[in-house]
Design a protein around this motif. Sequence first.
Motif, PDB file in Angstrom:
ATOM      1  N   LYS A   3       0.832  -1.198   0.000  1.00 21.63           N
ATOM      2  CA  LYS A   3       0.000   0.000   0.000  1.00 21.63           C
ATOM      3  C   LYS A   3       0.869   1.251   0.000  1.00 21.63           C
ATOM      4  O   LYS A   3       0.563   2.238  -0.663  1.00 21.63           O
ATOM      5  CB  LYS A   3      -0.910   0.032   1.233  1.00 21.63           C
ATOM      6  CG  LYS A   3      -2.233  -0.591   1.039  1.00 21.63           C
ATOM      7  CD  LYS A   3      -3.063  -0.308   2.263  1.00 21.63           C
ATOM      8  CE  LYS A   3      -4.452  -0.851   2.068  1.00 21.63           C
ATOM      9  NZ  LYS A   3      -5.302  -0.620   3.208  1.00 21.63           N
ATOM     10  N   PHE A   4       1.940   1.200   0.755  1.00 20.20           N
ATOM     11  CA  PHE A   4       2.845   2.328   0.865  1.00 20.20           C
ATOM     12  C   PHE A   4       3.490   2.653  -0.487  1.00 20.20           C
ATOM     13  O   PHE A   4       3.716   3.805  -0.826  1.00 20.20           O
ATOM     14  CB  PHE A   4       3.911   2.035   1.930  1.00 20.20           C
ATOM     15  CG  PHE A   4       4.875   3.163   2.134  1.00 20.20           C
ATOM     16  CD1 PHE A   4       4.471   4.335   2.761  1.00 20.20           C
ATOM     17  CD2 PHE A   4       6.184   3.070   1.670  1.00 20.20           C
ATOM     18  CE1 PHE A   4       5.358   5.382   2.934  1.00 20.20           C
ATOM     19  CE2 PHE A   4       7.074   4.116   1.841  1.00 20.20           C
ATOM     20  CZ  PHE A   4       6.655   5.273   2.484  1.00 20.20           C
ATOM     21  N   LEU A   5       3.789   1.654  -1.292  1.00 20.37           N
ATOM     22  CA  LEU A   5       4.409   1.857  -2.601  1.00 20.37           C
ATOM     23  C   LEU A   5       3.396   2.246  -3.673  1.00 20.37           C
ATOM     24  O   LEU A   5       3.751   2.832  -4.689  1.00 20.37           O
ATOM     25  CB  LEU A   5       5.151   0.593  -3.031  1.00 20.37           C
ATOM     26  CG  LEU A   5       6.378   0.234  -2.188  1.00 20.37           C
ATOM     27  CD1 LEU A   5       6.985  -1.078  -2.658  1.00 20.37           C
ATOM     28  CD2 LEU A   5       7.414   1.339  -2.255  1.00 20.37           C
ATOM     29  N   LYS A   6       2.123   1.918  -3.464  1.00 23.46           N
ATOM     30  CA  LYS A   6       1.109   2.250  -4.457  1.00 23.46           C
ATOM     31  C   LYS A   6       0.832   3.750  -4.508  1.00 23.46           C
ATOM     32  O   LYS A   6       0.589   4.298  -5.575  1.00 23.46           O
ATOM     33  CB  LYS A   6      -0.201   1.505  -4.164  1.00 23.46           C
ATOM     34  CG  LYS A   6      -0.151   0.045  -4.538  1.00 23.46           C
ATOM     35  CD  LYS A   6      -1.501  -0.578  -4.307  1.00 23.46           C
ATOM     36  CE  LYS A   6      -1.466  -2.055  -4.639  1.00 23.46           C
ATOM     37  NZ  LYS A   6      -2.767  -2.683  -4.423  1.00 23.46           N
ATOM     38  N   TRP A   7       0.858   4.430  -3.375  1.00 25.28           N
ATOM     39  CA  TRP A   7       0.535   5.857  -3.347  1.00 25.28           C
ATOM     40  C   TRP A   7       1.500   6.690  -4.187  1.00 25.28           C
ATOM     41  O   TRP A   7       1.056   7.525  -4.975  1.00 25.28           O
ATOM     42  CB  TRP A   7       0.470   6.383  -1.907  1.00 25.28           C
ATOM     43  CG  TRP A   7      -0.824   5.983  -1.271  1.00 25.28           C
ATOM     44  CD1 TRP A   7      -1.020   5.026  -0.321  1.00 25.28           C
ATOM     45  CD2 TRP A   7      -2.111   6.503  -1.569  1.00 25.28           C
ATOM     46  NE1 TRP A   7      -2.334   4.910  -0.004  1.00 25.28           N
ATOM     47  CE2 TRP A   7      -3.046   5.829  -0.773  1.00 25.28           C
ATOM     48  CE3 TRP A   7      -2.590   7.471  -2.442  1.00 25.28           C
ATOM     49  CZ2 TRP A   7      -4.397   6.078  -0.808  1.00 25.28           C
ATOM     50  CZ3 TRP A   7      -3.931   7.726  -2.481  1.00 25.28           C
ATOM     51  CH2 TRP A   7      -4.827   7.041  -1.674  1.00 25.28           C
ATOM     52  N   ILE A  11       0.347   8.911  -7.433  1.00 27.10           N
ATOM     53  CA  ILE A  11       0.653  10.340  -7.522  1.00 27.10           C
ATOM     54  C   ILE A  11       1.450  10.635  -8.796  1.00 27.10           C
ATOM     55  O   ILE A  11       1.167  11.599  -9.503  1.00 27.10           O
ATOM     56  CB  ILE A  11       1.399  10.819  -6.253  1.00 27.10           C
ATOM     57  CG1 ILE A  11       0.442  10.779  -5.057  1.00 27.10           C
ATOM     58  CG2 ILE A  11       1.966  12.219  -6.456  1.00 27.10           C
ATOM     59  CD1 ILE A  11       1.105  11.035  -3.730  1.00 27.10           C
ATOM     60  N   ALA A  12       2.443   9.815  -9.092  1.00 26.06           N
ATOM     61  CA  ALA A  12       3.245  10.008 -10.308  1.00 26.06           C
ATOM     62  C   ALA A  12       2.376   9.863 -11.551  1.00 26.06           C
ATOM     63  O   ALA A  12       2.487  10.655 -12.500  1.00 26.06           O
ATOM     64  CB  ALA A  12       4.403   9.008 -10.341  1.00 26.06           C
ATOM     65  N   ALA A  13       1.492   8.875 -11.575  1.00 26.97           N
ATOM     66  CA  ALA A  13       0.603   8.676 -12.723  1.00 26.97           C
ATOM     67  C   ALA A  13      -0.342   9.863 -12.878  1.00 26.97           C
ATOM     68  O   ALA A  13      -0.586  10.332 -14.002  1.00 26.97           O
ATOM     69  CB  ALA A  13      -0.186   7.382 -12.558  1.00 26.97           C
ATOM     70  N   ALA A  14      -0.874  10.358 -11.766  1.00 21.92           N
ATOM     71  CA  ALA A  14      -1.778  11.512 -11.820  1.00 21.92           C
ATOM     72  C   ALA A  14      -1.036  12.753 -12.324  1.00 21.92           C
ATOM     73  O   ALA A  14      -1.569  13.522 -13.131  1.00 21.92           O
ATOM     74  CB  ALA A  14      -2.387  11.774 -10.444  1.00 21.92           C
ATOM     75  N   LEU A  15       0.189  12.953 -11.855  1.00 22.91           N
ATOM     76  CA  LEU A  15       0.991  14.088 -12.295  1.00 22.91           C
ATOM     77  C   LEU A  15       1.292  14.006 -13.792  1.00 22.91           C
ATOM     78  O   LEU A  15       1.169  15.002 -14.515  1.00 22.91           O
ATOM     79  CB  LEU A  15       2.294  14.161 -11.486  1.00 22.91           C
ATOM     80  CG  LEU A  15       3.206  15.335 -11.779  1.00 22.91           C
ATOM     81  CD1 LEU A  15       2.498  16.653 -11.474  1.00 22.91           C
ATOM     82  CD2 LEU A  15       4.478  15.231 -10.974  1.00 22.91           C
ATOM     83  N   ILE A  16       1.651  12.835 -14.269  1.00 18.23           N
ATOM     84  CA  ILE A  16       1.912  12.645 -15.697  1.00 18.23           C
ATOM     85  C   ILE A  16       0.638  12.904 -16.505  1.00 18.23           C
ATOM     86  O   ILE A  16       0.670  13.552 -17.552  1.00 18.23           O
ATOM     87  CB  ILE A  16       2.480  11.234 -15.971  1.00 18.23           C
ATOM     88  CG1 ILE A  16       3.908  11.138 -15.416  1.00 18.23           C
ATOM     89  CG2 ILE A  16       2.455  10.903 -17.458  1.00 18.23           C
ATOM     90  CD1 ILE A  16       4.492   9.758 -15.422  1.00 18.23           C
TER      91      ILE A  16
END
Length: 184
Positions: A3-7, A11-16
């Motif tokens: 879960k910690f690695l998914k966030w 966030i990176a996908a949303a930013l891209i």
Amino acid sequence: MKKFLKWPAYIAAALIFVLTAVAGLTQTPFFRDKLRTLALEHLDSLLLAEVHLGEIHGNLISGFSIDSVSIKVQSDFLLHTERIDLRYDLFQILSQRISVSNLTMVHPQITLLRGGDGLWNFERMIRPMPDDSTSSPFPWTVSVDRFEIKDGTVQLVDSATLAESDHEQGDPYFVEYHNFATRD
């Protein structure tokens, strides 16, 4: 732990996605027309001149072109050009720098006129601003690496000097700085 690695990945996908959407939006005719309208409104608030900006083409992330740019002060054109090409480094804005790598004016006609009152047309075009004791200098660095004029004409007419009583007509092969034109 998963879960910690998914966030960060979300966030990176949303930013891209957001950056891609913004880049895509800047390529639409609607955005470019709005940008042109906003630029003209801002220039109108700063200048006592008629400014015309043609269509905007290109990539607004690294550079663009504007067709048929003109600035008319009173009844005379200060600038009329077929096209202006501008290339820049948008990421320099983060460090308060405006870094233009290339500024090209294609077929410009630049006319510098000095009236009998001693004022140049480029001085006349600046809208007077009220005195503001709280204003400060522009803190950004502006650099232009390459400025190019392609097939242009620059004309200078200094009517104030021509009107002086002690001005005499000299040798016809002598170029006076207050009444000359040059062409590329």
